[in-house]
Write a protein that holds these residues in place. Sequence first.
Motif, short mmCIF file in Angstrom:
data_model
loop_
_atom_site.label_atom_id
_atom_site.label_comp_id
_atom_site.label_asym_id
_atom_site.label_seq_id
_atom_site.Cartn_x
_atom_site.Cartn_y
_atom_site.Cartn_z
N ALA A 3 43.95 39.14 41.84
CA ALA A 3 44.56 39.88 40.73
C ALA A 3 44.68 39.00 39.49
CB ALA A 3 45.92 40.42 41.14
N HIS A 17 34.83 43.59 34.22
CA HIS A 17 35.39 43.11 35.47
C HIS A 17 36.66 43.86 35.89
CE1 HIS A 17 33.67 39.26 37.11
NE2 HIS A 17 34.19 39.86 38.14
N GLY A 18 37.03 44.87 35.15
CA GLY A 18 38.17 45.69 35.54
C GLY A 18 38.00 46.29 36.94
N VAL A 30 41.24 44.99 43.97
CA VAL A 30 42.46 44.30 44.38
C VAL A 30 43.52 45.31 44.83
CG1 VAL A 30 44.42 42.97 43.50
CG2 VAL A 30 42.11 42.23 43.02
N VAL A 31 43.62 46.40 44.09
CA VAL A 31 44.61 47.43 44.46
C VAL A 31 44.27 48.02 45.83
CG1 VAL A 31 45.51 49.69 43.83
CG2 VAL A 31 45.22 47.94 42.09
N GLY A 51 41.03 38.17 38.20
CA GLY A 51 40.42 39.38 37.63
C GLY A 51 41.04 39.75 36.30
N THR A 52 42.36 39.64 36.21
CA THR A 52 43.05 39.94 34.95
C THR A 52 42.66 38.95 33.86
OG1 THR A 52 44.89 40.88 36.19
CG2 THR A 52 45.30 40.30 33.89
N VAL A 70 37.19 44.73 39.46
CA VAL A 70 37.82 43.78 40.39
C VAL A 70 39.29 44.16 40.57
CG1 VAL A 70 38.51 41.37 40.69
CG2 VAL A 70 36.23 41.93 39.89
N ILE A 71 39.94 44.56 39.50
CA ILE A 71 41.35 44.96 39.59
C ILE A 71 41.50 46.18 40.49
CG2 ILE A 71 43.39 45.61 38.25
CD1 ILE A 71 42.37 42.78 37.69
N VAL A 110 39.24 39.97 32.57
CA VAL A 110 39.27 41.16 31.71
C VAL A 110 39.82 40.80 30.33
CG1 VAL A 110 40.34 43.41 31.39
CG2 VAL A 110 39.41 42.80 33.61
#
Length: 109
Positions: free
Chosen positions: A68, A41-42, A48-49, A71-72, A44-45, A75
Amino acid sequence: MDPLVVSITLFVLALLIGVEVIGKVPATLHTPLMSGANSIHGIVIVGVVIVAAQANSPLAYMFVFLAAVLGTMNVVGGYVVTDRMLEMFKSSKPTKSADDSDADEEAGK
Protein backbone atom coordinates in the motif's frame (compact mmCIF):
# COMPACT_ATOMS: atom_id res chain seq x y z
CA MET A 1 4.07 -26.26 -2.72
CA ASP A 2 3.76 -23.60 -0.03
CA PRO A 3 1.76 -20.55 -1.24
CA LEU A 4 4.24 -18.21 0.48
CA VAL A 5 7.14 -19.65 -1.54
CA VAL A 6 5.13 -19.30 -4.76
CA SER A 7 4.23 -15.68 -3.90
CA ILE A 8 7.82 -14.74 -3.08
CA THR A 9 9.05 -16.45 -6.27
CA LEU A 10 6.53 -14.51 -8.38
CA PHE A 11 7.52 -11.27 -6.65
CA VAL A 12 11.22 -11.82 -7.32
CA LEU A 13 10.59 -12.76 -10.96
CA ALA A 14 8.40 -9.69 -11.49
CA LEU A 15 11.09 -7.53 -9.91
CA LEU A 16 13.81 -8.91 -12.19
CA ILE A 17 11.68 -8.57 -15.31
CA GLY A 18 10.72 -5.01 -14.37
CA VAL A 19 14.33 -3.99 -13.86
CA GLU A 20 15.31 -5.56 -17.18
CA VAL A 21 12.50 -3.85 -19.12
CA ILE A 22 13.07 -0.41 -17.58
CA GLY A 23 16.81 -0.72 -18.14
CA LYS A 24 16.20 -0.93 -21.91
CA VAL A 25 14.27 2.37 -22.08
CA PRO A 26 16.28 5.29 -23.55
CA ALA A 27 16.94 8.21 -21.21
CA THR A 28 14.84 10.62 -23.29
CA LEU A 29 11.75 8.46 -22.90
CA HIS A 30 12.30 7.40 -19.31
CA THR A 31 10.60 10.32 -17.52
CA PRO A 32 7.41 10.48 -19.63
CA LEU A 33 7.07 6.71 -19.67
CA MET A 34 7.59 6.29 -15.95
CA SER A 35 5.36 9.19 -14.94
CA GLY A 36 2.51 7.70 -16.95
CA ALA A 37 3.16 4.18 -15.71
CA ASN A 38 3.39 5.31 -12.11
CA SER A 39 0.13 7.22 -12.25
CA ILE A 40 -1.57 4.15 -13.74
CA HIS A 41 -0.18 2.15 -10.84
CA GLY A 42 -3.46 2.79 -9.04
CA ILE A 43 -4.32 -0.79 -9.96
CA VAL A 44 -1.76 -1.85 -7.36
CA ILE A 45 -3.87 -0.09 -4.73
CA VAL A 46 -6.93 -2.06 -5.89
CA GLY A 47 -4.89 -5.26 -5.61
CA VAL A 48 -3.79 -4.29 -2.10
CA VAL A 49 -7.40 -3.87 -1.04
CA ILE A 50 -8.31 -7.30 -2.44
CA VAL A 51 -5.32 -8.99 -0.80
CA ALA A 52 -5.92 -7.16 2.50
CA ALA A 53 -9.36 -8.73 2.71
CA GLN A 54 -7.73 -12.17 2.75
CA ALA A 55 -4.71 -11.38 4.96
CA ASN A 56 -4.63 -13.60 8.04
CA SER A 57 -1.11 -13.42 9.47
CA PRO A 58 1.28 -10.72 10.68
CA LEU A 59 3.55 -11.38 7.68
CA ALA A 60 0.63 -10.91 5.29
CA TYR A 61 -0.35 -7.66 7.05
CA MET A 62 3.23 -6.44 6.73
CA PHE A 63 3.29 -7.17 2.98
CA VAL A 64 -0.11 -5.51 2.52
CA PHE A 65 1.11 -2.41 4.34
CA LEU A 66 4.33 -2.32 2.33
CA ALA A 67 2.44 -2.75 -0.96
CA ALA A 68 0.00 0.00 0.00
CA VAL A 69 2.79 2.44 0.88
CA LEU A 70 4.85 1.71 -2.23
CA GLY A 71 1.82 1.75 -4.53
CA THR A 72 0.65 5.06 -3.11
CA MET A 73 4.12 6.55 -3.49
CA ASN A 74 4.13 5.45 -7.14
CA VAL A 75 0.74 6.97 -7.85
CA VAL A 76 1.53 10.30 -6.16
CA GLY A 77 5.00 10.44 -7.70
CA GLY A 78 3.56 9.79 -11.15
CA TYR A 79 1.15 12.68 -10.84
CA VAL A 80 3.83 15.02 -9.45
CA VAL A 81 6.30 14.23 -12.24
CA THR A 82 3.59 14.52 -14.90
CA ASP A 83 2.55 17.90 -13.50
CA ARG A 84 6.15 19.12 -13.57
CA MET A 85 6.53 17.95 -17.17
CA LEU A 86 3.35 19.75 -18.22
CA GLU A 87 4.61 22.94 -16.55
CA MET A 88 7.63 22.83 -18.89
CA PHE A 89 5.34 23.20 -21.92
CA LYS A 90 3.52 26.29 -20.65
CA SER A 91 4.44 29.62 -22.17
CA SER A 92 6.82 31.74 -20.11
CA LYS A 93 5.49 34.98 -21.69
CA PRO A 94 2.95 36.84 -19.59
CA THR A 95 -0.43 36.79 -21.27
CA LYS A 96 -2.25 40.05 -21.84
CA SER A 97 -5.55 40.34 -20.12
CA ALA A 98 -8.43 42.47 -21.40
CA ASP A 99 -7.54 45.25 -18.92
CA ASP A 100 -3.95 45.40 -20.20
CA SER A 101 -5.03 45.68 -23.84
CA ASP A 102 -7.48 48.52 -22.95
CA ALA A 103 -4.68 50.39 -21.17
CA ASP A 104 -2.38 49.93 -24.19
CA GLU A 105 -5.07 51.32 -26.53
CA GLU A 106 -5.65 54.36 -24.31
CA ALA A 107 -1.91 55.02 -24.09
CA GLY A 108 -1.66 54.99 -27.89
CA LYS A 109 -4.38 57.70 -28.32
